[in-house]
Motif scaffolding. Structure first.
Motif, PDB file in Angstrom:
ATOM      1  N   CYS A  35      -6.411   0.400  -7.223  1.00  0.00           N
ATOM      2  CA  CYS A  35      -5.467   1.120  -6.369  1.00  0.00           C
ATOM      3  C   CYS A  35      -4.944   2.308  -7.167  1.00  0.00           C
ATOM      4  N   ARG A  36      -5.326   3.489  -6.747  1.00  0.00           N
ATOM      5  CA  ARG A  36      -4.907   4.683  -7.489  1.00  0.00           C
ATOM      6  C   ARG A  36      -3.426   4.962  -7.299  1.00  0.00           C
ATOM      7  N   CYS A  37      -2.827   4.387  -6.267  1.00  0.00           N
ATOM      8  CA  CYS A  37      -1.388   4.564  -6.055  1.00  0.00           C
ATOM      9  C   CYS A  37      -0.571   3.585  -6.885  1.00  0.00           C
ATOM     10  N   PHE A  91       0.857  -1.204   0.000  1.00  0.00           N
ATOM     11  CA  PHE A  91       0.000   0.000   0.000  1.00  0.00           C
ATOM     12  C   PHE A  91       0.882   1.239   0.000  1.00  0.00           C
ATOM     13  N   GLN A  92       0.277   2.342  -0.394  1.00  0.00           N
ATOM     14  CA  GLN A  92       0.945   3.638  -0.259  1.00  0.00           C
ATOM     15  C   GLN A  92       0.075   4.546   0.607  1.00  0.00           C
ATOM     16  N   CYS A  93      -0.991   5.124   0.012  1.00  0.00           N
ATOM     17  CA  CYS A  93      -1.852   5.976   0.838  1.00  0.00           C
ATOM     18  C   CYS A  93      -2.718   5.144   1.779  1.00  0.00           C
ATOM     19  N   GLY A  94      -3.004   3.913   1.397  1.00  0.00           N
ATOM     20  CA  GLY A  94      -3.756   3.010   2.263  1.00  0.00           C
ATOM     21  C   GLY A  94      -5.257   3.053   2.089  1.00  0.00           C
ATOM     22  N   PHE A  95      -5.756   3.950   1.232  1.00  0.00           N
ATOM     23  CA  PHE A  95      -7.212   4.074   1.136  1.00  0.00           C
ATOM     24  C   PHE A  95      -7.862   2.796   0.612  1.00  0.00           C
ATOM     25  N   CYS A  96      -7.249   2.178  -0.369  1.00  0.00           N
ATOM     26  CA  CYS A  96      -7.842   0.974  -0.960  1.00  0.00           C
ATOM     27  C   CYS A  96      -7.550  -0.278  -0.147  1.00  0.00           C
ATOM     28  N   THR A  97      -6.648  -0.162   0.828  1.00  0.00           N
ATOM     29  CA  THR A  97      -6.064  -1.349   1.468  1.00  0.00           C
ATOM     30  C   THR A  97      -7.075  -2.232   2.205  1.00  0.00           C
TER      31      THR A  97
HETATM   32 FE1  FES Z   1      -3.443   4.372  -2.314  1.00  0.00          FE
HETATM   33 FE2  FES Z   1      -4.170   1.924  -3.070  1.00  0.00          FE
HETATM   34  S1  FES Z   1      -2.601   2.465  -1.671  1.00  0.00           S
HETATM   35  S2  FES Z   1      -5.174   3.803  -3.468  1.00  0.00           S
END
Ligand code: FES
Ligand code: FES
Length: 176
Positions: A151-153, A114-120
Protein backbone atom coordinates in the motif's frame (compact mmCIF):
# COMPACT_ATOMS: atom_id res chain seq x y z
CA UNK A 1 8.71 -26.92 -55.31
CA UNK A 2 7.74 -23.88 -53.25
CA UNK A 3 8.57 -20.47 -54.65
CA UNK A 4 10.52 -17.91 -52.66
CA UNK A 5 7.44 -16.08 -51.39
CA UNK A 6 5.68 -19.16 -50.06
CA UNK A 7 8.89 -20.42 -48.47
CA UNK A 8 9.19 -17.14 -46.61
CA UNK A 9 5.58 -17.49 -45.44
CA UNK A 10 6.33 -20.87 -43.98
CA UNK A 11 9.35 -19.53 -42.14
CA UNK A 12 7.97 -16.19 -40.96
CA UNK A 13 4.33 -16.83 -40.15
CA UNK A 14 4.09 -17.84 -36.49
CA UNK A 15 1.89 -20.71 -35.51
CA UNK A 16 -1.40 -19.46 -34.08
CA UNK A 17 -1.20 -19.10 -30.34
CA UNK A 18 -4.90 -18.41 -29.99
CA UNK A 19 -7.39 -20.78 -28.52
CA UNK A 20 -10.90 -20.78 -27.17
CA UNK A 21 -10.90 -20.49 -23.40
CA UNK A 22 -13.92 -20.68 -21.13
CA UNK A 23 -13.52 -18.82 -17.87
CA UNK A 24 -15.93 -19.02 -14.96
CA UNK A 25 -15.80 -15.68 -13.19
CA UNK A 26 -18.03 -14.79 -10.26
CA UNK A 27 -20.28 -17.69 -11.19
CA UNK A 28 -20.68 -16.68 -14.82
CA UNK A 29 -19.20 -18.54 -17.74
CA UNK A 30 -17.41 -16.58 -20.48
CA UNK A 31 -16.05 -18.11 -23.66
CA UNK A 32 -13.26 -16.07 -25.20
CA UNK A 33 -10.80 -16.42 -28.06
CA UNK A 34 -7.50 -15.59 -26.43
CA UNK A 35 -3.83 -15.66 -27.15
CA UNK A 36 -2.48 -18.31 -24.83
CA UNK A 37 0.03 -15.75 -23.55
CA UNK A 38 -2.70 -13.43 -22.21
CA UNK A 39 -2.63 -13.15 -18.46
CA UNK A 40 -5.69 -13.68 -16.31
CA UNK A 41 -5.35 -10.04 -15.25
CA UNK A 42 -5.59 -8.73 -18.80
CA UNK A 43 -8.43 -11.10 -19.65
CA UNK A 44 -10.41 -9.92 -16.63
CA UNK A 45 -9.81 -6.23 -17.20
CA UNK A 46 -9.58 -5.87 -20.97
CA UNK A 47 -11.89 -8.62 -22.20
CA UNK A 48 -14.45 -8.93 -19.42
CA UNK A 49 -14.45 -5.33 -18.16
CA UNK A 50 -13.82 -6.39 -14.57
CA UNK A 51 -11.56 -3.48 -13.73
CA UNK A 52 -11.88 -3.84 -9.96
CA UNK A 53 -8.81 -6.05 -10.15
CA UNK A 54 -5.94 -3.60 -10.44
CA UNK A 55 -2.74 -3.66 -12.45
CA UNK A 56 0.06 -2.27 -10.34
CA UNK A 57 3.48 -3.66 -11.06
CA UNK A 58 2.37 -6.37 -13.54
CA UNK A 59 5.26 -8.50 -12.31
CA UNK A 60 4.13 -10.16 -9.11
CA UNK A 61 5.49 -7.64 -6.63
CA UNK A 62 2.55 -5.58 -5.34
CA UNK A 63 -0.53 -7.78 -4.86
CA UNK A 64 -2.91 -5.30 -6.50
CA UNK A 65 -4.09 -7.99 -8.91
CA UNK A 66 -5.01 -10.59 -6.28
CA UNK A 67 -8.03 -12.74 -7.15
CA UNK A 68 -9.22 -16.14 -5.99
CA UNK A 69 -8.94 -19.28 -8.08
CA UNK A 70 -10.78 -22.20 -6.53
CA UNK A 71 -10.84 -20.22 -3.29
CA UNK A 72 -7.10 -19.65 -3.12
CA UNK A 73 -5.52 -16.27 -3.69
CA UNK A 74 -3.38 -15.91 -6.78
CA UNK A 75 -1.69 -13.05 -8.55
CA UNK A 76 -3.61 -12.58 -11.76
CA UNK A 77 -0.65 -10.87 -13.44
CA UNK A 78 1.41 -14.05 -13.07
CA UNK A 79 -1.37 -16.44 -14.07
CA UNK A 80 -2.22 -17.22 -17.67
CA UNK A 81 -5.91 -17.00 -18.46
CA UNK A 82 -5.74 -20.40 -20.10
CA UNK A 83 -4.42 -21.89 -16.85
CA UNK A 84 -7.59 -20.78 -15.09
CA UNK A 85 -9.92 -22.61 -17.44
CA UNK A 86 -12.27 -24.94 -15.59
CA UNK A 87 -11.58 -23.25 -12.26
CA UNK A 88 -13.78 -20.98 -10.18
CA UNK A 89 -12.43 -17.44 -10.42
CA UNK A 90 -13.61 -14.78 -8.00
CA UNK A 91 -12.82 -11.11 -8.33
CA UNK A 92 -13.63 -8.28 -5.96
CA UNK A 93 -16.81 -7.68 -7.97
CA UNK A 94 -17.99 -11.14 -6.93
CA UNK A 95 -17.51 -10.73 -3.19
CA UNK A 96 -20.63 -8.82 -2.25
CA UNK A 97 -24.03 -10.47 -2.04
CA UNK A 98 -26.28 -8.15 -3.99
CA UNK A 99 -26.14 -4.72 -2.36
CA UNK A 100 -24.63 -6.06 0.86
CA UNK A 101 -20.86 -5.71 1.09
CA UNK A 102 -18.79 -8.67 2.15
CA UNK A 103 -17.94 -8.47 5.89
CA UNK A 104 -14.31 -7.77 5.02
CA UNK A 105 -15.35 -4.93 2.72
CA UNK A 106 -17.55 -3.60 5.52
CA UNK A 107 -14.65 -3.77 7.98
CA UNK A 108 -12.35 -1.90 5.57
CA UNK A 109 -14.96 0.87 5.34
CA UNK A 110 -15.47 1.03 9.10
CA UNK A 111 -11.73 1.18 9.82
CA UNK A 112 -10.75 3.46 6.92
CA UNK A 113 -8.55 0.69 5.58
CA UNK A 114 -7.63 2.71 2.49
CA UNK A 115 -6.74 6.15 1.23
CA UNK A 116 -6.49 6.32 -2.56
CA UNK A 117 -8.06 2.86 -2.81
CA UNK A 118 -5.86 1.54 -5.60
CA UNK A 119 -4.49 -1.37 -3.59
CA UNK A 120 -7.78 -2.02 -1.80
CA UNK A 121 -9.36 -4.69 -4.02
CA UNK A 122 -6.19 -6.76 -3.78
CA UNK A 123 -5.96 -6.16 -0.04
CA UNK A 124 -9.55 -7.27 0.44
CA UNK A 125 -9.17 -10.39 -1.72
CA UNK A 126 -6.06 -11.34 0.24
CA UNK A 127 -7.80 -10.63 3.55
CA UNK A 128 -10.75 -12.85 2.69
CA UNK A 129 -8.36 -15.65 1.77
CA UNK A 130 -6.34 -14.99 4.91
CA UNK A 131 -9.36 -15.71 7.07
CA UNK A 132 -10.01 -18.95 5.19
CA UNK A 133 -6.35 -19.88 5.66
CA UNK A 134 -6.65 -19.31 9.43
CA UNK A 135 -3.83 -16.76 9.41
CA UNK A 136 -5.44 -14.09 11.55
CA UNK A 137 -4.28 -15.24 14.99
CA UNK A 138 -2.44 -12.01 15.81
CA UNK A 139 -1.56 -8.67 14.28
CA UNK A 140 1.92 -10.01 13.56
CA UNK A 141 0.49 -12.99 11.71
CA UNK A 142 -1.89 -10.76 9.76
CA UNK A 143 0.99 -8.47 8.79
CA UNK A 144 3.17 -11.39 7.75
CA UNK A 145 0.55 -13.07 5.59
CA UNK A 146 -0.58 -9.77 4.09
CA UNK A 147 3.00 -8.78 3.28
CA UNK A 148 2.54 -9.50 -0.41
CA UNK A 149 0.01 -6.69 -0.66
CA UNK A 150 1.69 -3.31 -0.77
CA UNK A 151 0.00 0.00 0.00
CA UNK A 152 1.77 3.11 -1.20
CA UNK A 153 -0.50 5.23 0.99
CA UNK A 154 0.73 3.43 4.09
CA UNK A 155 -2.73 2.49 5.32
CA UNK A 156 -1.29 -0.63 6.94
CA UNK A 157 -2.42 0.01 10.55
CA UNK A 158 -6.02 0.48 9.46
CA UNK A 159 -5.86 -2.50 7.11
CA UNK A 160 -4.66 -4.71 9.97
CA UNK A 161 -7.37 -3.30 12.24
CA UNK A 162 -10.03 -4.05 9.63
CA UNK A 163 -8.85 -7.63 9.19
CA UNK A 164 -8.56 -8.15 12.95
CA UNK A 165 -12.13 -6.92 13.37
CA UNK A 166 -13.51 -9.03 10.53
CA UNK A 167 -11.70 -12.08 11.89
CA UNK A 168 -12.94 -11.43 15.42
CA UNK A 169 -16.47 -11.64 14.10
CA UNK A 170 -15.41 -15.07 12.93
CA UNK A 171 -15.98 -14.16 9.34
CA UNK A 172 -19.29 -15.77 10.12
CA UNK A 173 -21.12 -13.72 7.58
CA UNK A 174 -18.53 -14.33 4.90
CA UNK A 175 -19.92 -15.31 1.54
CA UNK A 176 -16.85 -17.36 0.63
FE1 FES B 1 -3.52 3.96 -1.74
FE2 FES B 1 -3.22 1.55 -0.64
S1 FES B 1 -4.80 2.99 -0.26
S2 FES B 1 -2.14 2.40 -2.31
FE1 FES C 1 0.19 -8.35 -10.02
FE2 FES C 1 1.48 -6.25 -8.98
S1 FES C 1 0.00 -6.27 -10.60
S2 FES C 1 1.49 -8.32 -8.29
Amino acid sequence: MADAASSRDVVERPASTERIVTLTVNGQSHTLRLDTRVTLLDALRDRLGLVGTKKGCDQGACGACTVHVDGRRVLACLTLAAQAEGREITTVEGLSAGDAPHPVQQAFMEHDGFQCGFCTPGQIMSAVALMAEGRTGSDEEIREFMSGNLCRCGAYPNIVAAIRDAASRGGRDAHL
